[in-house]
Each structure stands twice: as structure tokens, then as C-alpha cells.
Design an enzyme around this catalytic site. Structure first.
Site, PDB file in Angstrom:
ATOM      1  N   HIS A 116       2.237   4.590  -2.190  1.00 35.88           N
ATOM      2  CA  HIS A 116       1.532   5.456  -3.121  1.00 35.88           C
ATOM      3  C   HIS A 116       2.451   6.345  -3.957  1.00 35.88           C
ATOM      4  O   HIS A 116       3.552   6.703  -3.537  1.00 35.88           O
ATOM      5  CB  HIS A 116       0.547   6.333  -2.346  1.00 35.88           C
ATOM      6  CG  HIS A 116      -0.440   5.536  -1.545  1.00 35.88           C
ATOM      7  ND1 HIS A 116      -1.367   4.715  -2.122  1.00 35.88           N
ATOM      8  CD2 HIS A 116      -0.634   5.439  -0.202  1.00 35.88           C
ATOM      9  CE1 HIS A 116      -2.098   4.144  -1.177  1.00 35.88           C
ATOM     10  NE2 HIS A 116      -1.662   4.561  -0.013  1.00 35.88           N
TER      11      HIS A 116
ATOM     12  N   HIS B  79      -9.116   0.443  -1.130  1.00 37.40           N
ATOM     13  CA  HIS B  79      -8.445   1.463  -0.315  1.00 37.40           C
ATOM     14  C   HIS B  79      -9.466   2.522   0.096  1.00 37.40           C
ATOM     15  O   HIS B  79     -10.407   2.814  -0.642  1.00 37.40           O
ATOM     16  CB  HIS B  79      -7.308   2.104  -1.111  1.00 37.40           C
ATOM     17  CG  HIS B  79      -6.493   3.076  -0.328  1.00 37.40           C
ATOM     18  ND1 HIS B  79      -6.816   4.414  -0.239  1.00 37.40           N
ATOM     19  CD2 HIS B  79      -5.371   2.902   0.407  1.00 37.40           C
ATOM     20  CE1 HIS B  79      -5.916   5.019   0.519  1.00 37.40           C
ATOM     21  NE2 HIS B  79      -5.041   4.129   0.922  1.00 37.40           N
TER      22      HIS B  79
ATOM     23  N   GLU C 264       0.866  -1.179   0.000  1.00 35.18           N
ATOM     24  CA  GLU C 264       0.000   0.000   0.000  1.00 35.18           C
ATOM     25  C   GLU C 264       0.899   1.224   0.000  1.00 35.18           C
ATOM     26  O   GLU C 264       0.934   2.009   0.936  1.00 35.18           O
ATOM     27  CB  GLU C 264      -0.950   0.034   1.200  1.00 35.18           C
ATOM     28  CG  GLU C 264      -2.034   1.108   1.027  1.00 35.18           C
ATOM     29  CD  GLU C 264      -2.955   1.258   2.219  1.00 35.18           C
ATOM     30  OE1 GLU C 264      -3.161   2.417   2.636  1.00 35.18           O
ATOM     31  OE2 GLU C 264      -3.464   0.245   2.728  1.00 35.18           O
TER      32      GLU C 264
ATOM     33  N   ASP D 154       2.221   2.167   3.885  1.00 38.94           N
ATOM     34  CA  ASP D 154       1.410   3.340   3.540  1.00 38.94           C
ATOM     35  C   ASP D 154       2.314   4.552   3.314  1.00 38.94           C
ATOM     36  O   ASP D 154       1.997   5.670   3.719  1.00 38.94           O
ATOM     37  CB  ASP D 154       0.357   3.641   4.608  1.00 38.94           C
ATOM     38  CG  ASP D 154      -0.858   4.383   4.045  1.00 38.94           C
ATOM     39  OD1 ASP D 154      -0.803   4.830   2.882  1.00 38.94           O
ATOM     40  OD2 ASP D 154      -1.853   4.540   4.766  1.00 38.94           O
TER      41      ASP D 154
END
Length: 369
Positions: free
Chosen positions: A60, A211, A58, A332
Site C-alpha cells: 500500500h 480489499h 497487496e 500487506d
């Protein structure tokens, strides 16, 4: 007393170990800006000084075209640089956290917040092509999740097929509900028009990462409390509701091989599974159309990541509910720090077998790496 089917440790034993580890001050001592903090944490672990190599999924990025409409717009110049960086700078951060491979995804609100269908389709394709180019430059370190224009289910199915078969992506990451026509519209993916899309996902045999995105600010519960709409609470609330809608709609009865991923240690659902099943069984009011208990779908159709929820007690609870074989490491990044996540994970009170599974083994199996 409940026993973990993978390691034979009781729930009480898990929690006692977790509290013991946290009591030593490991998390408090970690300096997320310091690479030696990770090295010190590894050296202090009994029996090994080697960094646990990880796959994170996860993590980004943003393209300049979508930056101002993304959550990245709220960050400063350095944060935005980290989102845009898909090269040596990001790899250096991965090294600090012991991350071998990142599966990258377009940051929220992403394609889902583009009400114009034609524009959503075009931007999704550009974002995916941009990601594919970067993956091709660093094929041993980066892989990709497709961004999808779910405002148009048929176009989304076509784009996912292209991304998997032509670009070699691992699946899709979608930032919550989609909007079409106006900013006030909300489309959830249990709705009938998405059934053919889900058939395509099952046929391609790739995971779908659900998400979060912010809860609609016009809901009465959030009025005057906009601070709750995002990652502080709205992310969890919105995504848990969306996942329950998918399960309750009978989606996984129709497509039993679907694989959905939830972040943040399951958005609270594993810890509430018993309560949900019990109340469905006993309620005198409406019941979902699903044929099986919610906990069964969580255990058979869902995978859960550690993204942004570095809490040993919560991790062990999720392990007891769904099994360590359905949990995957994630950070994240850049919303969370690579080193902070690694220091927690490499020290948390779980068996070395489970640590290896969660760090990379489960991901290698799920994504056939």
C-alpha cells in the site's frame, strides 16, 4: 483421503509437515527488523541458500491528500513515512524481503469512504496519476492497481479503462463497499447498477482485488467492541460477505471470465467452502441465484494472496481447496513486515514447485509480466 492435485501430498501429510516446521521455532526466531534473519533462514533450508524472488501485490501507499482519512492516520511518523515512500526506501524494504516487484495500491479506506461523488472521482484520478508517475520512475520494481470511484459505476469503468490502457496498470484494488451521499450508506457491487462495470472489467481482462475495509461500527454486533471492526475481525467478516454476495448474485454466471482477488488467505472462505455448499444444497430457506456451487466459483474465478496471514496450516488448507496455481504471494506492507513474511514463506512446508508458483510464477501468468 484427499490428495493435492498439484503435488500428490495428502491433507494429513501437509499438516504433519506444517506442524513439524513450526515446531522448530522458525517463526518465533525471526527478527522482522533484521535483514540477516532472512539470510539465516535461507541458509538453513535444505539444498539452497538463494532467496526466493517474489512478486507482492497487496502493498500500500498513500497520497498526502488522503492520509488523514486513511488507516495510515492511526500510525506513527515512521509508519506514515513508509506509506508515503514510493522510492528508494520502499525498494530497500523489498530487497530485505526478496521482493522483486510490488503492485502498489491506495491504502484504505481510500476512495470508497468519500461520499461526495464528484470528489471521489477527482481524488481517484489524482491518486492514479501519482502512482503512474512513481511507477514510471521505477518501472522494473513497481506496478499499479487503479483506485476506483465506485460511487459512480460508469465513472469507475471509465477510470479503470484509462488506467489499464493509458497508464499500464495491472487491474484495480478497491477497498470494500462504497458510500454515496452520507457516511452511513453502503453500496455492495452485486447490486444491479454495477453490471455494466463488471462487463468492462471482463472486457479489459484484468483482475479486481476486493480489499477489506472496516465493518460499520453501528452494527449491533460491534457496539461496545469497536476493536473488532477492523483487521482483527471486521475486515474478514465484511469481505467474506461481500465476496459471497458477488458469487450468490449470479455475477460469475453472467461474466464467467471475471477474475477477483482476495487477500489474507481468502478471508476464511476456502476453509468454509464445503459447509457453505452443503447448507445451500440442504437448506429449506432462501437460496442464492448462482447456478454453480460457491466452491466452483472460488476455484475458477478467484485468486487468493498470502497477505498478512503467514500461517502454514492455513496456506496448505487453501492449496487443497483451490489449488496452488491460484495463490499469490503478498505481504500487506507496511502493515506487515517484509522480512517476517519472507522468513515464513521461504521456510513453510510446501514443495519447491508450489513455492515458485506462489512466489512469482502465478503472478507472472495472471498479469502477463
Amino acid at each position: 483421503m484427499e490428495i493435492n492435485k498439484m503435488s500428490g501430498i495428502s491433507r494429513r501429510g501437509f499438516l504433519q509437515k506444517g506442524f513439524g516446521i513450526l515446531g522448530t521455532g522458525i517463526l518465533a526466531a525471526a527478527d522482522p527488523s533484521s535483514a540477516p534473519a532472512l539470510e539465516r533462514s535461507q541458509a538453513s533450508r535444505s539444498g539452497t541458500s538463494a532467496v526466493v524472488r517474489k512478486i507482492a501485490l497487496e502493498e500500500h501507499f498513500v497520497i498526502p491528500e488522503t492520509l488523514n482519512a486513511s488507516y495510515g492516520a492511526l500510525g506513527g511518523p515512521e509508519f506514515q513515512r513508509q506509506l508515503l515512500d514510493m522510492g528508494d526506501g520502499r525498494i530497500a524494504e523489498m530487497e530485505r524481503g526478496g521482493v522483486e516487484i510490488c503492485i502498489l495500491s491506495l491504502v484504505g479506506q481510500g476512495i470508497q469512504a468519500i461520499p461526495d461523488v464528484t470528489q471521489a472521482i477527482a481524488v481517484a484520478r489524482r491518486a492514479n496519476d501519482h502512482l503512474a508517475e512513481r511507477v514510471a520512475r521505477y518501472p522494473k520494481r513497481f506496478k499499479g492497481f487503479a483506485a476506483l470511484p465506485l460511487q459512480d459505476p460508469q465513472a469507475a469503468a471509465q477510470e479503470l479503462t484509462r488506467c489499464v490502457k493509458e497508464l499500464g496498470f495491472c487491474g484495480a484494488l478497491v477497498n470494500g463497499y462504497s458510500q454515496i451521499g452520507s457516511a452511513g450508506s453502503v453500496l455492495f457491487y452485486d447490486m444491479p447498477q454495477y453490471r455494466d462495470f463488471w462487463a468492462t472489467v471482463q472486457q479489459l481482462d484484468v483482475p479486481f482485488y476486493l480489499h477489506p475495509r472496516s465493518a460499520p461500527a453501528n452494527l449491533p454486533a460491534y457496539q461496545g467492541h469497536a476493536w473488532m471492526t477492523g483487521s482483527i475481525w471486521g475486515f474478514t467478516s465484511e469481505t467474506a460477505i461481500h465476496a459471497l454476495r458477488l458469487m450468490g448474485s449470479g455475477l460469475f454466471d453472467d461474466y464467467p471470465r471475471l477474475k477477483v482477488i482476495l487477500g489474507h488467505l481468502g478471508e476464511g472462505l476456502p476453509c468454509n467452502a464445503l459447509r457453505i455448499d452443503n447448507r445451500i444444497a440442504r437448506t429449506l430457506a432462501d437460496k442464492p441465484r448462482a447456478k454453480q456451487p460457491i466452491s466452483k466459483y472460488l476455484q475458477e474465478n478467484f485468486f487468493i494472496t498470502t497477505s498478512g496471514n503467514f500461517r502454514t496450516q492455513t496456506l496448505t488448507e487453501v492449496m487443497l481447496e483451490v489449488g496452488a496455481e491460484r495463490i499469490l504471494y503478498s505481504v500487506d506492507y507496511p502493515f506487515e513486515d517484509m522480512v517476517l513474511g519472507a522468513v515464513w514463506f521461504d521456510q513453510c512446508a510446501i514443495s519447491e514447485l508450489d513455492r515458485s508458483r506462489i512466489a512469482h510464477g502465478n503472478a507472472r501468468q495472471l498479469f502477463r509480466m
